[in-house]
Design a protein around this motif. Structure first.
Motif, mmCIF file in Angstrom:
data_model
loop_
_atom_site.group_PDB
_atom_site.id
_atom_site.type_symbol
_atom_site.label_atom_id
_atom_site.label_comp_id
_atom_site.label_asym_id
_atom_site.label_seq_id
_atom_site.Cartn_x
_atom_site.Cartn_y
_atom_site.Cartn_z
ATOM 1 N N TYR A 76 59.562 -17.004 -37.479
ATOM 2 C CA TYR A 76 60.261 -18.275 -37.671
ATOM 3 C C TYR A 76 60.695 -18.880 -36.338
ATOM 4 N N ASN A 80 59.509 -22.495 -34.714
ATOM 5 C CA ASN A 80 60.621 -23.390 -34.396
ATOM 6 C C ASN A 80 61.504 -23.685 -35.607
ATOM 7 N N ASP A 81 61.629 -22.725 -36.492
ATOM 8 C CA ASP A 81 62.533 -22.850 -37.633
ATOM 9 C C ASP A 81 63.709 -21.904 -37.394
ATOM 10 N N LYS A 82 64.656 -22.397 -36.598
ATOM 11 C CA LYS A 82 65.771 -21.565 -36.152
ATOM 12 C C LYS A 82 66.665 -21.113 -37.303
ATOM 13 N N ASN A 83 66.846 -21.971 -38.314
ATOM 14 C CA ASN A 83 67.712 -21.600 -39.440
ATOM 15 C C ASN A 83 67.143 -20.417 -40.217
ATOM 16 N N LEU A 84 65.854 -20.453 -40.533
ATOM 17 C CA LEU A 84 65.259 -19.329 -41.255
ATOM 18 C C LEU A 84 65.186 -18.080 -40.379
#
Length: 131
Positions: A76, A80-84
């Motif tokens: 993740y 670039n999906d920092k929240n996941l």
């Protein structure tokens, strides 16, 4: 075939390990050790979408696997999906991943890398200069 696939992976022939993994999984879909090799090989060659798919499939079979949560968080991050990534790092911590310090360091890095955190720090810094 599984032993040969593992040997390819261990010797950094990631593309070959991935292709042989795919062949095995075509015949035996939920063969977890081969799914893991496919996930890690995909990650190593930069195919993060495939790595995510394999890791999510593994998590369906073994939801409390801290190592797979950790690798999914890394995927993740690459996507670039920092929240996941943060969710998966927290899951890995809760499931007692072996390197807790590494995860905590990565979580701190995610916070400092986010634009929201940078904006908040900038505002705090400017207020400290005014007061």
């Amino acid at each position: 075939a599984a032993f040969i696939t593992w040997a390819f992976f261990e010797n950094a022939f990631y593309y070959v390990a991935l292709k042989t993994s795919e062949q095995i999984l075509w015949q035996k879909y939920n063969y977890r050790p081969i799914m893991e090799i496919a996930a890690k090989s995909s990650y190593e060659i930069g195919d993060y979408i495939s790595a995510k798919k394999y890791l999510n499939d593994i998590k369906k079979i073994d939801p409390n696997n801290s190592e797979m949560s950790y690798f999914l968080a890394r995927v993740y991050e690459k996507l670039n999906d920092k929240n996941l990534a943060l969710v998966q790092y927290k899951k890995a911590l809760a499931d007692n991943y072996k390197d807790q310090i590494d995860i905590k360091r990565r979580i701190v890095f995610l916070f400092f890398e986010s634009k929201e955190c940078f904006t908040l720090l900038t505002i705090c810094w400017k207020q400290s200069l005014i007061n």
